[in-house]
Write a protein that holds these residues in place. Sequence first.
Motif, PDB file in Angstrom:
ATOM      1  N   ALA A 244       0.828  -1.208   0.000  1.00 48.98           N
ATOM      2  CA  ALA A 244       0.000   0.000   0.000  1.00 48.98           C
ATOM      3  C   ALA A 244       0.861   1.255   0.000  1.00 48.98           C
ATOM      4  N   CYS A 245       0.868   1.958  -1.108  1.00 52.65           N
ATOM      5  CA  CYS A 245       1.561   3.248  -1.207  1.00 52.65           C
ATOM      6  C   CYS A 245       0.612   4.308  -0.651  1.00 52.65           C
ATOM      7  N   VAL A 246       0.615   4.444   0.675  1.00 55.20           N
ATOM      8  CA  VAL A 246      -0.379   5.275   1.357  1.00 55.20           C
ATOM      9  C   VAL A 246      -0.058   6.764   1.248  1.00 55.20           C
ATOM     10  N   CYS A 247      -1.129   7.557   1.153  1.00 53.09           N
ATOM     11  CA  CYS A 247      -0.996   9.012   1.193  1.00 53.09           C
ATOM     12  C   CYS A 247      -1.156   9.457   2.644  1.00 53.09           C
ATOM     13  N   ARG A 248      -1.710  10.640   2.885  1.00 51.60           N
ATOM     14  CA  ARG A 248      -1.696  11.154   4.257  1.00 51.60           C
ATOM     15  C   ARG A 248      -2.620  10.349   5.182  1.00 51.60           C
ATOM     16  N   PRO A 249      -2.229  10.194   6.442  1.00 49.38           N
ATOM     17  CA  PRO A 249      -3.113   9.565   7.419  1.00 49.38           C
ATOM     18  C   PRO A 249      -4.176  10.547   7.889  1.00 49.38           C
ATOM     19  N   VAL A 250      -5.414  10.068   7.974  1.00 50.69           N
ATOM     20  CA  VAL A 250      -6.534  10.877   8.440  1.00 50.69           C
ATOM     21  C   VAL A 250      -7.171  10.149   9.616  1.00 50.69           C
ATOM     22  N   ILE A 251      -7.287  10.801  10.756  1.00 48.53           N
ATOM     23  CA  ILE A 251      -7.819  10.156  11.958  1.00 48.53           C
ATOM     24  C   ILE A 251      -9.179  10.745  12.311  1.00 48.53           C
ATOM     25  N   LYS A 252     -10.148   9.857  12.493  1.00 48.38           N
ATOM     26  CA  LYS A 252     -11.494  10.241  12.953  1.00 48.38           C
ATOM     27  C   LYS A 252     -11.881   9.274  14.063  1.00 48.38           C
ATOM     28  N   ASP A 253     -12.074   9.795  15.262  1.00 48.00           N
ATOM     29  CA  ASP A 253     -12.348   8.969  16.435  1.00 48.00           C
ATOM     30  C   ASP A 253     -11.213   7.959  16.610  1.00 48.00           C
ATOM     31  N   GLN A 254     -11.497   6.663  16.583  1.00 48.78           N
ATOM     32  CA  GLN A 254     -10.457   5.663  16.823  1.00 48.78           C
ATOM     33  C   GLN A 254      -9.928   5.016  15.545  1.00 48.78           C
ATOM     34  N   HIS A 255     -10.391   5.456  14.406  1.00 47.11           N
ATOM     35  CA  HIS A 255      -9.946   4.853  13.152  1.00 47.11           C
ATOM     36  C   HIS A 255      -8.997   5.772  12.383  1.00 47.11           C
ATOM     37  N   LEU A 256      -8.141   5.145  11.619  1.00 47.07           N
ATOM     38  CA  LEU A 256      -7.201   5.845  10.745  1.00 47.07           C
ATOM     39  C   LEU A 256      -7.544   5.480   9.297  1.00 47.07           C
ATOM     40  N   TYR A 257      -7.686   6.472   8.459  1.00 46.29           N
ATOM     41  CA  TYR A 257      -8.066   6.289   7.062  1.00 46.29           C
ATOM     42  C   TYR A 257      -6.944   6.816   6.168  1.00 46.29           C
ATOM     43  N   ALA A 258      -6.774   6.184   5.019  1.00 45.31           N
ATOM     44  CA  ALA A 258      -5.774   6.683   4.077  1.00 45.31           C
ATOM     45  C   ALA A 258      -6.102   6.242   2.662  1.00 45.31           C
ATOM     46  N   ALA A 259      -5.881   7.135   1.724  1.00 47.90           N
ATOM     47  CA  ALA A 259      -5.936   6.762   0.314  1.00 47.90           C
ATOM     48  C   ALA A 259      -4.638   6.041  -0.031  1.00 47.90           C
ATOM     49  N   VAL A 260      -4.750   5.005  -0.840  1.00 43.75           N
ATOM     50  CA  VAL A 260      -3.590   4.271  -1.338  1.00 43.75           C
ATOM     51  C   VAL A 260      -3.434   4.637  -2.806  1.00 43.75           C
ATOM     52  N   LEU A 261      -2.411   5.427  -3.106  1.00 42.46           N
ATOM     53  CA  LEU A 261      -2.251   5.935  -4.465  1.00 42.46           C
ATOM     54  C   LEU A 261      -2.088   4.800  -5.469  1.00 42.46           C
ATOM     55  N   MET A 262      -1.238   3.852  -5.134  1.00 42.84           N
ATOM     56  CA  MET A 262      -1.016   2.670  -5.967  1.00 42.84           C
ATOM     57  C   MET A 262      -0.785   1.484  -5.052  1.00 42.84           C
ATOM     58  N   SER A 263      -1.072   0.299  -5.566  1.00 43.60           N
ATOM     59  CA  SER A 263      -0.774  -0.904  -4.795  1.00 43.60           C
ATOM     60  C   SER A 263       0.377  -1.660  -5.437  1.00 43.60           C
ATOM     61  N   ILE A 264       0.972  -2.525  -4.688  1.00 43.80           N
ATOM     62  CA  ILE A 264       2.185  -3.286  -5.024  1.00 43.80           C
ATOM     63  C   ILE A 264       3.394  -2.379  -4.878  1.00 43.80           C
ATOM     64  N   ASP A 265       3.565  -1.415  -5.777  1.00 46.98           N
ATOM     65  CA  ASP A 265       4.621  -0.420  -5.641  1.00 46.98           C
ATOM     66  C   ASP A 265       4.293   0.754  -6.540  1.00 46.98           C
ATOM     67  N   MET A 266       5.174   1.747  -6.565  1.00 44.90           N
ATOM     68  CA  MET A 266       4.918   2.964  -7.334  1.00 44.90           C
ATOM     69  C   MET A 266       5.136   2.783  -8.828  1.00 44.90           C
ATOM     70  N   GLN A 267       5.403   1.561  -9.265  1.00 45.63           N
ATOM     71  CA  GLN A 267       5.558   1.280 -10.688  1.00 45.63           C
ATOM     72  C   GLN A 267       4.294   0.652 -11.268  1.00 45.63           C
ATOM     73  N   HIS A 268       3.201   0.688 -10.499  1.00 50.33           N
ATOM     74  CA  HIS A 268       1.945   0.086 -10.965  1.00 50.33           C
ATOM     75  C   HIS A 268       0.833   1.136 -10.923  1.00 50.33           C
ATOM     76  N   PRO A 269       0.807   2.060 -11.886  1.00 47.11           N
ATOM     77  CA  PRO A 269      -0.210   3.111 -11.895  1.00 47.11           C
ATOM     78  C   PRO A 269      -1.613   2.542 -12.072  1.00 47.11           C
ATOM     79  N   GLY A 270      -2.576   3.295 -11.542  1.00 47.36           N
ATOM     80  CA  GLY A 270      -3.967   2.917 -11.704  1.00 47.36           C
ATOM     81  C   GLY A 270      -4.437   1.803 -10.809  1.00 47.36           C
ATOM     82  N   THR A 271      -3.720   1.540  -9.717  1.00 50.23           N
ATOM     83  CA  THR A 271      -4.043   0.394  -8.869  1.00 50.23           C
ATOM     84  C   THR A 271      -4.401   0.807  -7.439  1.00 50.23           C
ATOM     85  N   GLY A 272      -4.981   1.977  -7.275  1.00 49.19           N
ATOM     86  CA  GLY A 272      -5.249   2.489  -5.940  1.00 49.19           C
ATOM     87  C   GLY A 272      -6.491   1.920  -5.279  1.00 49.19           C
ATOM     88  N   PHE A 273      -6.563   2.113  -3.963  1.00 48.43           N
ATOM     89  CA  PHE A 273      -7.743   1.796  -3.173  1.00 48.43           C
ATOM     90  C   PHE A 273      -7.688   2.647  -1.910  1.00 48.43           C
TER      91      PHE A 273
END
Length: 341
Positions: A244-273
């Motif tokens: 998970a190539c995570v972007c900024r951490p966002v905290i709300k109550d007890q959970h932490l949320y983050a956008a994952v720009l790409m998965s596997i590594d930064m050489q795999h565009p279009g694979t975020g979650f």
Amino acid sequence: MERRKFIQQSTVFTASFFIAKDLLAKNDGPIYGHNGMKYRMDNKWGKLDPQNHPVNNCHEMVQDSKGRIIMLTDETKNNILIYDTAGKLLDFWGHDFPGGHGLTLVNENGTEFLFITDIVKHQVYKTTLDGRILMTIDVPVETGVYKDAKEFVPTETIVDTNGDIFIADGYGAQYITHYDRNGKLLNYFGGRGDGDEHFDNAHGIVIDRRQKRPSLLVTDRTRHCFKRFGLDGKLQDIIVLPGACVCRPVIKDQHLYAAVLMSIDMQHPGTGFTTILDKHNKVVSNIGGTEPVYKSGVLQPMSQAEKIFVHPHDVCVDSDDNLYVAQWASGKVYPYKFTRV
């Protein structure tokens, strides 16, 4: 009279039909997520007329005390778009941030302000909610590690309750710089390097108050982790998120949320979650990603499972725990809303 009554009844029926149809459509989107953290997607939520209110990269979003969703884009026709939670555009402003990237909301004694980072202008700005610039922070030459303004490419800020400002130089020399409320440099740490205390892509930063003692969570995106530091800059631990190539951490109550720009590594565009961690920093849900699996307490590599995102860049969590996801380099799409179910 009978004809008039028939027309009135038909009009009421037709209006009711379309209202019901619209409500059904909003409640009929696909559901994503795992382990009780599931959401219904609305990918039309933030869509506007691109001729009047265009976006380029939708970088980050926050919610203010009025419940408004404020979004930053690097499109200088309207750097800031302000929505209500239903997706209606309420206001817009900003023509001066060609590299608008980081957006942080700060409440100072009941008055709210924004901190905006610009990766093109190599500066950080404090503004009012309607765009008046109150303070500008330039390259911190006093550290002795920056020789030129172009080496300072700030991607994110976070502000402590006492007004202290922490800036993550995620696209530059990779230092975290610590200032007082007036912009005076107090400390710096990190920097590019191979050791755990260093960074390769210090993309985001937040103050984590879920524990007794506040700490800084800093993204190291290309290394698939968040690194925890004391407010003094001393490394405490690392939260590893394989794949998970995570972007900024966002905290709300007890959970932490983050956008994952790409998965596997930064050489795999279009694979975020999008990923969600609990108060123990264990991944509990992935939106558009594989279900989190732990073996002997070790998180297994995660990846995109469903093509609902291209490059998600930030998550905003509203007061009702609904999510709004902004995307970078994704065909200039507007933000998506994910309603908690």
